[in-house]
Design a protein around this motif. Structure first.
Motif, PDB file in Angstrom:
ATOM      1  N   ALA A 176       0.854  -1.193   0.000  1.00  0.00           N
ATOM      2  CA  ALA A 176       0.000   0.000   0.000  1.00  0.00           C
ATOM      3  C   ALA A 176       0.886   1.238   0.000  1.00  0.00           C
ATOM      4  CB  ALA A 176      -0.904  -0.005   1.230  1.00  0.00           C
ATOM      5  N   ARG A 177       0.246   2.393  -0.084  1.00  0.00           N
ATOM      6  CA  ARG A 177       1.000   3.651  -0.046  1.00  0.00           C
ATOM      7  C   ARG A 177       1.872   3.692   1.208  1.00  0.00           C
ATOM      8  NH1 ARG A 177      -1.083   9.472  -1.752  1.00  0.00           N
ATOM      9  NH2 ARG A 177       0.675  10.740  -1.027  1.00  0.00           N
ATOM     10  N   GLY A 178       3.142   3.972   1.015  1.00  0.00           N
ATOM     11  CA  GLY A 178       4.064   4.062   2.136  1.00  0.00           C
ATOM     12  C   GLY A 178       4.730   2.756   2.519  1.00  0.00           C
ATOM     13  N   SER A 179       4.335   1.654   1.896  1.00  0.00           N
ATOM     14  CA  SER A 179       4.985   0.376   2.196  1.00  0.00           C
ATOM     15  C   SER A 179       6.459   0.424   1.806  1.00  0.00           C
ATOM     16  CB  SER A 179       4.315  -0.770   1.430  1.00  0.00           C
ATOM     17  OG  SER A 179       3.001  -0.991   1.875  1.00  0.00           O
TER      18      SER A 179
ATOM     19  N   GLY B 162       3.201   1.187  -6.027  1.00  0.00           N
ATOM     20  CA  GLY B 162       3.222   2.344  -5.145  1.00  0.00           C
ATOM     21  C   GLY B 162       4.092   2.240  -3.918  1.00  0.00           C
TER      22      GLY B 162
ATOM     23  N   ASP C  19       7.661   2.180  -1.602  1.00  0.00           N
ATOM     24  CA  ASP C  19       8.982   2.793  -1.534  1.00  0.00           C
ATOM     25  C   ASP C  19       9.985   1.638  -1.569  1.00  0.00           C
ATOM     26  OD1 ASP C  19       7.852   5.333  -1.288  1.00  0.00           O
ATOM     27  OD2 ASP C  19       7.665   5.110   0.880  1.00  0.00           O
TER      28      ASP C  19
ATOM     29  N   PRO D  52       2.832   5.551  -9.197  1.00  0.00           N
ATOM     30  CA  PRO D  52       2.179   6.638  -8.460  1.00  0.00           C
ATOM     31  C   PRO D  52       3.185   7.703  -8.051  1.00  0.00           C
ATOM     32  CG  PRO D  52       1.513   4.485  -7.612  1.00  0.00           C
ATOM     33  CD  PRO D  52       2.657   4.239  -8.539  1.00  0.00           C
TER      34      PRO D  52
ATOM     35  N   HIS E 103       3.575   9.238  -5.344  1.00  0.00           N
ATOM     36  CA  HIS E 103       4.094   9.126  -3.982  1.00  0.00           C
ATOM     37  C   HIS E 103       5.163   8.042  -3.845  1.00  0.00           C
ATOM     38  CE1 HIS E 103       1.935   5.341  -3.281  1.00  0.00           C
ATOM     39  NE2 HIS E 103       0.902   5.884  -3.890  1.00  0.00           N
ATOM     40  N   ALA E 104       5.276   7.142  -4.827  1.00  0.00           N
ATOM     41  CA  ALA E 104       6.212   6.022  -4.724  1.00  0.00           C
ATOM     42  C   ALA E 104       7.652   6.484  -4.951  1.00  0.00           C
ATOM     43  CB  ALA E 104       5.851   4.938  -5.736  1.00  0.00           C
TER      44      ALA E 104
END
Length: 243
Positions: A12-15, A35, A37, A65, A67-68
């Motif tokens: 997920a976002r921020g993983s 997505g 990191d 994405p 944010h990634a």
């Protein structure tokens, strides 16, 4: 061609994801697309240069994405330069069979995984790999080659001994098994053999076209003849005391 089932990783976002032994980057790229990191980690600086270039191309093409993030790190899997409990997902695909001190490498994979996080390890499956070793010394005796053949239950025990909980296993790439048996039979470096070239063209066509017939065939054959076995583990939220 992915060996890991990313739908099982809950990215997920921020993983934070580390792909240890990233090689050419196939699993790193998929984690980036989803997505995460991502850190692509390997000891081969030349391979990582190509991975870094692809990361940049993916960003420019809008394939990831906003944010990634993704970067490469060169180093030794026996001494990962990261703090304890740093990653939500740790991937080690087709690497442990190359590492003489595999228990030390496993300890590092477990160390950097967060409590509640997922470790997925893939290695060549015992039977297809055993046939390759019997057919060809060249297949496994080269520098950096395979130093052992795992049985899935033995590898599973090595990892659960470190306090992780086994959650799932799967097999993959059954259609690749005859290709490697052919290569071993005629000579691993004999890439011009007519049968090897013909089967290679078939595999490339299959990977590019993904026809339903071969996808169904491979899904049916994987439990019997899959070339790789993938083992999925979770780190308990309350860490177990290591023996």
């Amino acid at each position: 061609m992915l060996t890991v089932d990313f739908d099982r990783l809950a990215i997920a976002r921020g993983s934070r994801v580390i792909d240890v032994g990233a090689g050419a980057g196939r699993h790193s790229f998929e984690a980036f697309r989803r997505g995460a990191d991502v850190i692509a980690f390997d000891q081969d600086a030349a391979e990582l240069a190509g991975v870094a270039t692809m990361f940049e191309a993916m960003v420019e093409a809008g394939e990831v994405p906003e944010h990634a993030s993704a970067r490469t790190v060169c180093g030794d899997a026996l001494a990962l330069p990261f703090p304890d409990h740093d990653f939500d997902v740790v991937i080690a695909s087709e690497i442990l069979e190359h590492v003489p001190r595999d228990t030390d490498a496993i300890a590092e994979l477990v160390r950097v995984l967060k409590p509640g996080g997922t470790l997925v390890v893939t290695v060549p499956r015992w039977l297809p790999e055993r046939v390759c070793w019997l057919l060809s010394t060249e297949y496994h005796s080269n520098e950096g080659g395979h130093v052992r053949i795992y049985k899935a239950d033995q590898l599973r025990a090595k990892i659960t001994h470190r306090g992780l909980r086994f959650v799932h296993d799967a097999h993959a790439h059954a259609l690749h098994v005859p290709y490697w048996w052919l290569k071993c039979a005629v000579g691993v470096s004999n890439t011009e053999h007519v049968l090897v070239r013909a089967y290679h063209r078939l595999l490339v066509w299959d990977m590019m076209s993904k026809p339903a017939a071969t996808r169904i065939a491979e899904s049916l054959l994987d439990p019997l003849l899959g070339k790789s076995v993938a083992l999925y583990f979770q780190k308990p939220v309350v860490s177990l005391v290591e023996a």
